[in-house]
Design a protein around this motif. Structure first.
Motif, PDB file in Angstrom:
ATOM      1  N   GLN A 143       0.833  -1.194   0.000  1.00  0.00           N
ATOM      2  CA  GLN A 143       0.000   0.000   0.000  1.00  0.00           C
ATOM      3  C   GLN A 143       0.869   1.246   0.000  1.00  0.00           C
ATOM      4  OE1 GLN A 143      -3.257  -0.446   3.017  1.00  0.00           O
ATOM      5  NE2 GLN A 143      -2.153  -2.340   3.467  1.00  0.00           N
ATOM      6  N   GLU A 144       1.110   1.776  -1.172  1.00  0.00           N
ATOM      7  CA  GLU A 144       1.917   2.974  -1.279  1.00  0.00           C
ATOM      8  C   GLU A 144       1.190   4.146  -0.641  1.00  0.00           C
ATOM      9  OE1 GLU A 144       3.584   4.127  -4.918  1.00  0.00           O
ATOM     10  OE2 GLU A 144       4.237   2.118  -5.477  1.00  0.00           O
ATOM     11  N   GLY A 145       1.931   4.888   0.180  1.00  0.00           N
ATOM     12  CA  GLY A 145       1.357   6.087   0.756  1.00  0.00           C
ATOM     13  C   GLY A 145       0.155   5.828   1.622  1.00  0.00           C
ATOM     14  N   ILE A 164      24.308  13.194   8.723  1.00  0.00           N
ATOM     15  CA  ILE A 164      23.225  12.209   8.672  1.00  0.00           C
ATOM     16  C   ILE A 164      22.322  12.573   7.502  1.00  0.00           C
ATOM     17  CG2 ILE A 164      21.215  11.262   9.861  1.00  0.00           C
ATOM     18  CD1 ILE A 164      22.662  11.867  12.512  1.00  0.00           C
ATOM     19  N   VAL A 165      22.098  11.626   6.614  1.00  0.00           N
ATOM     20  CA  VAL A 165      21.236  11.851   5.446  1.00  0.00           C
ATOM     21  C   VAL A 165      19.976  11.030   5.633  1.00  0.00           C
ATOM     22  CG1 VAL A 165      21.053  11.758   2.951  1.00  0.00           C
ATOM     23  CG2 VAL A 165      23.280  12.202   4.008  1.00  0.00           C
ATOM     24  N   ASP A 166      18.843  11.701   5.700  1.00  0.00           N
ATOM     25  CA  ASP A 166      17.566  11.037   5.961  1.00  0.00           C
ATOM     26  C   ASP A 166      16.905  10.664   4.642  1.00  0.00           C
ATOM     27  OD1 ASP A 166      15.178  10.084   6.959  1.00  0.00           O
ATOM     28  OD2 ASP A 166      15.012  11.649   8.491  1.00  0.00           O
ATOM     29  N   LEU A 167      16.825   9.354   4.384  1.00  0.00           N
ATOM     30  CA  LEU A 167      16.204   8.830   3.162  1.00  0.00           C
ATOM     31  C   LEU A 167      14.958   8.004   3.476  1.00  0.00           C
ATOM     32  CD1 LEU A 167      19.442   7.647   1.326  1.00  0.00           C
ATOM     33  CD2 LEU A 167      18.061   9.635   0.736  1.00  0.00           C
ATOM     34  N   ARG A 168      14.389   8.153   4.653  1.00  0.00           N
ATOM     35  CA  ARG A 168      13.204   7.383   5.013  1.00  0.00           C
ATOM     36  C   ARG A 168      12.028   7.819   4.128  1.00  0.00           C
ATOM     37  NH1 ARG A 168      13.379   8.228  11.449  1.00  0.00           N
ATOM     38  NH2 ARG A 168      14.164  10.272  10.738  1.00  0.00           N
ATOM     39  N   ALA A 169      11.310   6.850   3.634  1.00  0.00           N
ATOM     40  CA  ALA A 169      10.308   7.149   2.603  1.00  0.00           C
ATOM     41  C   ALA A 169       8.900   6.741   2.986  1.00  0.00           C
ATOM     42  CB  ALA A 169      10.696   6.468   1.293  1.00  0.00           C
ATOM     43  N   GLY A 176       5.250   6.744   3.932  1.00  0.00           N
ATOM     44  CA  GLY A 176       4.247   7.795   3.885  1.00  0.00           C
ATOM     45  C   GLY A 176       4.410   8.760   2.735  1.00  0.00           C
ATOM     46  N   LEU A 177       5.475   8.613   1.943  1.00  0.00           N
ATOM     47  CA  LEU A 177       5.704   9.521   0.821  1.00  0.00           C
ATOM     48  C   LEU A 177       5.174   8.911  -0.477  1.00  0.00           C
ATOM     49  CD1 LEU A 177       9.349  10.752   1.476  1.00  0.00           C
ATOM     50  CD2 LEU A 177       7.203  11.730   2.311  1.00  0.00           C
ATOM     51  N   GLU A 178       4.818   9.756  -1.387  1.00  0.00           N
ATOM     52  CA  GLU A 178       4.420   9.291  -2.712  1.00  0.00           C
ATOM     53  C   GLU A 178       5.650   8.831  -3.477  1.00  0.00           C
ATOM     54  OE1 GLU A 178       1.358   8.966  -3.681  1.00  0.00           O
ATOM     55  OE2 GLU A 178       0.527   9.883  -1.867  1.00  0.00           O
ATOM     56  N   SER A 179       5.418   7.944  -4.449  1.00  0.00           N
ATOM     57  CA  SER A 179       6.549   7.357  -5.176  1.00  0.00           C
ATOM     58  C   SER A 179       7.379   8.401  -5.904  1.00  0.00           C
ATOM     59  CB  SER A 179       6.052   6.299  -6.165  1.00  0.00           C
ATOM     60  OG  SER A 179       5.132   6.866  -7.076  1.00  0.00           O
ATOM     61  N   ASN A 180       6.723   9.461  -6.410  1.00  0.00           N
ATOM     62  CA  ASN A 180       7.499  10.490  -7.123  1.00  0.00           C
ATOM     63  C   ASN A 180       8.439  11.225  -6.177  1.00  0.00           C
ATOM     64  OD1 ASN A 180       5.409  11.742  -5.785  1.00  0.00           O
ATOM     65  ND2 ASN A 180       5.014  13.265  -7.385  1.00  0.00           N
ATOM     66  N   ALA A 181       8.023  11.378  -4.909  1.00  0.00           N
ATOM     67  CA  ALA A 181       8.900  12.013  -3.932  1.00  0.00           C
ATOM     68  C   ALA A 181      10.098  11.129  -3.632  1.00  0.00           C
ATOM     69  CB  ALA A 181       8.118  12.321  -2.657  1.00  0.00           C
ATOM     70  N   VAL A 182       9.873   9.805  -3.587  1.00  0.00           N
ATOM     71  CA  VAL A 182      10.971   8.871  -3.325  1.00  0.00           C
ATOM     72  C   VAL A 182      12.007   8.946  -4.445  1.00  0.00           C
ATOM     73  CG1 VAL A 182      11.588   6.452  -2.970  1.00  0.00           C
ATOM     74  CG2 VAL A 182       9.454   7.355  -2.007  1.00  0.00           C
ATOM     75  N   TRP A 183      11.539   9.024  -5.683  1.00  0.00           N
ATOM     76  CA  TRP A 183      12.469   9.130  -6.807  1.00  0.00           C
ATOM     77  C   TRP A 183      13.193  10.472  -6.795  1.00  0.00           C
ATOM     78  CZ3 TRP A 183      14.397   5.262  -9.217  1.00  0.00           C
ATOM     79  CH2 TRP A 183      13.671   4.079  -9.359  1.00  0.00           C
ATOM     80  N   ASP A 237      14.197   3.342   5.771  1.00  0.00           N
ATOM     81  CA  ASP A 237      13.115   2.513   6.305  1.00  0.00           C
ATOM     82  C   ASP A 237      12.686   1.519   5.239  1.00  0.00           C
ATOM     83  OD1 ASP A 237      11.392   3.841   4.530  1.00  0.00           O
ATOM     84  OD2 ASP A 237      10.631   5.207   6.055  1.00  0.00           O
ATOM     85  N   ASP A 238      11.625   0.780   5.526  1.00  0.00           N
ATOM     86  CA  ASP A 238      11.245  -0.307   4.619  1.00  0.00           C
ATOM     87  C   ASP A 238      10.613   0.182   3.322  1.00  0.00           C
ATOM     88  OD1 ASP A 238       9.057   0.627   5.992  1.00  0.00           O
ATOM     89  OD2 ASP A 238       8.066  -1.325   6.138  1.00  0.00           O
ATOM     90  N   LYS A 239      10.481   1.486   3.156  1.00  0.00           N
ATOM     91  CA  LYS A 239       9.964   2.033   1.897  1.00  0.00           C
ATOM     92  C   LYS A 239      11.043   2.773   1.108  1.00  0.00           C
ATOM     93  CE  LYS A 239       5.557   0.929   2.382  1.00  0.00           C
ATOM     94  NZ  LYS A 239       4.863   0.042   1.452  1.00  0.00           N
ATOM     95  N   SER A 240      12.249   2.825   1.652  1.00  0.00           N
ATOM     96  CA  SER A 240      13.314   3.591   1.015  1.00  0.00           C
ATOM     97  C   SER A 240      13.771   2.950  -0.288  1.00  0.00           C
ATOM     98  CB  SER A 240      14.519   3.714   1.951  1.00  0.00           C
ATOM     99  OG  SER A 240      14.206   4.443   3.103  1.00  0.00           O
ATOM    100  N   TYR A 241      14.136   3.801  -1.225  1.00  0.00           N
ATOM    101  CA  TYR A 241      14.878   3.340  -2.391  1.00  0.00           C
ATOM    102  C   TYR A 241      16.345   3.548  -2.066  1.00  0.00           C
ATOM    103  CZ  TYR A 241      17.081   3.103  -6.929  1.00  0.00           C
ATOM    104  OH  TYR A 241      17.925   2.749  -7.962  1.00  0.00           O
TER     105      TYR A 241
END
Length: 758
Positions: free
Chosen positions: A106-108, A163-168, A170-177, A248-252
């Motif tokens: 379930q994205e987002g 520290i670089v925060d790449l946790r994704a 709750g974000l939409e897929s376009n934001a992750v990219w 996190d488990d949604k990160s690219y």
């Protein structure tokens, strides 16, 4: 060993959590047994032809399916269904290829990230710089990172750690990219030394590599396609400092960040489960009941190991993951080391197992045969778009046929019936004794017959000793006491072809075929109605065409005639020397040639044409499941004198494959005129798959078209002048097609398109 046990335990706990998770969507009904098997077949095929492990590891993927089938069938609920499929996937020992948890599908689905999004730049403990790339949702932030990342260099230089925060989550897929793009711009400023990022590799099938033919002219291959790696140079102050990536488990997970970790230039802190599925290519397969399987499509030569793994948490004011990263930031930076890529084994192609001893396979292996055949045609058959019979629905249609086959004969016939959905004159079966017993495979009769005016007529006798008393013009009434039409009718469910006329031709040939060395009796009659019985013997040797003088000769009106079914490449030069002063040449292509097109074409190329035909074949890789590799075949060149006279080619349904390709060469070279009736409409270098019971199914591997892109398959070469031999003409000793060609060359016959199958 410990990692494997822990991985298995985590997967098992994940499946238990699947049924109890509060995030689980509204329950969906368990699919029917048949629907579950169909989904299993599709998932099995995605792994078989796209997962990299199957290209080099010694895995028994067939056995994994066979073991899964009864468990998938007997599953009473979604948990049991999921466990059965997951256990099959466990054979791969790949945590990326698995049944996804509900929250992973379930994205987002959450209202927002588990930790509040910060400004792009903020400070912790005075000297730890936090770069929150989740802020790229702000266009101004993205513009800075995309266009002026050097603006971050002063702050990075002041920082003791970054520290670089790449946790994704709750974000939409376009934001992750967008975060991934931003990281690529930022990363050089975090480096203290050169970074060697390895390439990613995927399985690449260019057509379907033959399983038992020992190679064909198609050039079909299976290989690894590896993208070029990259070298990234530092753009910062060159000072080594701790760099920690929050995931996190949604990160690219970008391969560059993973390489920094492998090279000792960064650390990883993950919130919730994360494996290298976050950095490699994957695909998803829907299984019904709210279940989705993820399948790995690529691999890297660097491991995925986190420095700290924290539980996945709901949104709260306290950010434990960030705190863990701050603890790691207190430790001094490690000295960088060369990132040693894992030695990934090379591709090692292995043919599918034939299971030749299983003439009557168990039910599970019969279903393996169905699933394998369905997937091979689904992925690799280049003319699937031309089929009028439903291949996509074949799993539904044929499941009961394969399941209920009560003996070896019914199983072999089920395979034969399935093959008829591939409407192609190249589609053939061989290897199973029950197919030979029923004439579906076997040795052809030592003579050639065609259906004319609704009856079977002997056209040529290849070996008079093998069929004493049989002559051209005999009408075949019976074979072994039964009407030949009845025998053809019985074969209809098991024989296929590209169009109806060629189907009738194939049915007749198979009605007369049988095992090597076998004999049969024909009931025939001649033009006067006299009947007799003719005994003939089938053998490969008897199919050799008799040598009756040269395969080329002079006809009336200074016209040359060439029998392309007998002409050899070594005779081409002498043939053109003999015909150099003729006004025309008739090429008889009512049969199969001997590879002479490549030698003849340069003599005919008065158009100075460069190309002969358009080829396309299916490409299956991480990026493509229905892609095509397209190329234009060049006409061969040679320093030979041009023949400038007129040329015609005689064709009918006996012209197939290389015969039709010869026509494409001649058409492109000088516009050769076709006279007769449409050819078989089956062209494209063959390949084959193998199925349990030792069955080999041959099929076309290339989509081949006229050089201008016109369709050839299922259409054939279409004559500009349509003419069909008649029974009366054959019995009178005439060749009406050749006669019409001579008349045409005299200028006494109008060219009329013959584009209907009569």
């Amino acid at each position: 060993m410990l990692r494997t046990l822990l991985t298995s335990l985590a997967l098992a706990l994940g499946l238990v959590a699947f049924t109890a998770s509060a995030a689980e969507p509204t329950p969906q009904a368990l699919p029917s047994r048949e629907e579950r098997l169909e989904s299993l077949a599709r998932l099995w095929g995605q792994v078989r032809y796209r997962h990299p492990a199957l290209a080099y590891k010694n895995l028994d993927w067939d056995a994994a399916l066979v073991a899964a089938i009864p468990r998938v069938e007997s599953a009473k609920d979604r948990a049991a269904y999921a466990a059965a499929v997951q256990d099959m996937l466990e054979e791969l020992k790949d945590p990326t290829t698995r049944i996804l948890r509900p929250d992973e599908q379930q994205e987002g689905s959450q209202k927002g990230p588990s930790a509040p999004v910060r400004e792009l730049r903020s400070w912790e403990a005075k000297d730890v710089l936090v770069l929150d790339l989740r802020a790229v949702k702000d266009p101004a932030v993205m513009a800075t990172l995309r266009g002026k990342p050097e603006e971050l260099r002063p702050d990075i230089s002041k920082a003791k750690a970054v520290i670089v925060d790449l946790r994704a989550r709750g974000l939409e897929s376009n934001a992750v990219w967008s975060m991934s793009t931003a990281l690529g711009r930022l990363l050089p400023y975090l480096l203290s030394e050169e970074l060697q990022v390895p390439g990613e590799r995927t399985v690449f099938h260019s057509g379907f590599r033959p399983q038992s033919l020992g190679g064909t002219s198609g050039g079909y291959t299976t290989s690894f396609l590896t993208t070029a790696g990259e070298e990234i140079s530092p753009k910062g102050d060159g000072k080594a400092r701790p760099v920690i990536f929050l995931l996190d488990d949604k990160s690219y997970l970008d391969a560059r960040a993973l390489t920094m970790k492998a090279q000792g230039l960064a650390q990883l802190v993950t919130e919730g489960r994360l494996d290298d599925g976050a950095v490699v290519e994957t695909t998803q397969v829907e299984l019904g009941a709210g279940l989705t399987a993820s399948v790995r499509l690529s691999e890297l030569g660097i491991p995925m190991r986190a420095d700290a793994v924290l539980p996945k948490r709901a949104r709260s004011d306290k950010d434990e993951t960030l705190q863990k990263a701050l603890d790691l930031a207190k430790k001094p930076a490690k000295k960088g080391k060369a990132a040693r890529e894992a030695e990934l084994p090379p591709a090692r192609w292995q043919a599918d197992r034939k299971y030749e001893d299983m003439l009557y396979p168990s039910r599970e292996y019969r279903l393996l045969a169905l699933f394998r055949a369905w997937n091979v045609i689904h992925f690799f058959y280049p003319y699937k778009h031309l089929l009028t019979r439903d291949w996509d629905g074949a799993l539904t249609t044929f499941l009961p046929k394969f399941e209920k086959a009560k003996d070896a004969a019914e199983y072999a016939l089920a395979v034969a019936e399935l093959s008829t959905l591939v409407q192609d004159g190249h589609t053939n079966l061989r290897g199973h004794p029950e197919l030979e017993k029923r004439g579906i495979t076997g040795v052809n009769a030592p003579f050639e017959a065609m259906e004319l005016d609704g009856v079977a007529v002997v056209m040529n006798v290849w070996n008079a000793e093998a069929a004493p008393g049989l002559v051209r013009g005999h009408v075949i009434d019976t074979i072994d006491g039964k009407p030949v039409a009845e025998r053809m009718k019985a074969l209809e469910p098991y024989v296929t072809a590209s169009h109806p006329v060629h189907l009738r031709h194939r049915l007749l040939a198979k009605a007369l075929a049988g095992p090597e060395g076998s004999q049969a009796t024909l009931g025939v009659h001649d033009a006067g109605g006299q009947t007799k019985q003719v005994r003939f013997t089938r053998s490969i040797q008897s199919l050799q065409k008799p040598k009756q003088g040269e395969p080329y000769r002079m006809l009336a009106d200074n016209t040359g005639y060439v029998d392309l079914t007998r002409l050899q490449t070594s005779e081409v030069a002498a043939m053109f020397e003999k015909f150099k002063g003729t006004r025309a040449i008739i090429f008889d292509m009512r049969g199969y040639p001997n590879g002479t097109a490549w030698t003849i074409a340069p003599y005919l190329n008065t158009r100075k044409a460069r190309h002969a035909a358009v080829f396309e074949r299916n490409v299956v890789s991480a990026a493509e499941t229905n892609g095509r590799y397209k190329f234009i075949q060049e006409l061969p060149k040679a320093d030979v004198p041009l023949y400038r006279g007129r040329t015609v080619m005689l064709i009918d349904e006996r012209a197939i494959s290389q015969s039709e390709h010869t026509g494409l060469f001649f058409e492109a070279a000088n516009g050769t005129t076709f006279i007769g009736s449409p050819s078989a409409g089956a062209n494209g270098d063959i390949t084959d798959m193998v199925l349990p019971g030792g069955i080999s199914m041959i099929f076309t591997g290339h989509d081949v078209r006229h050089v201008d892109g016109r369709q050839l398959q299922r259409v054939g070469l279409r004559p500009q002048l349509y003419v069909r031999p008649t029974l009366q003409g054959i019995q009178a000793g005439k060749d009406e097609v050749l006669d019409k060609a001579l008349e045409y060359l005299k200028g006494n016959s109008a060219a009329v398109a013959g584009d209907s199958f009569r």
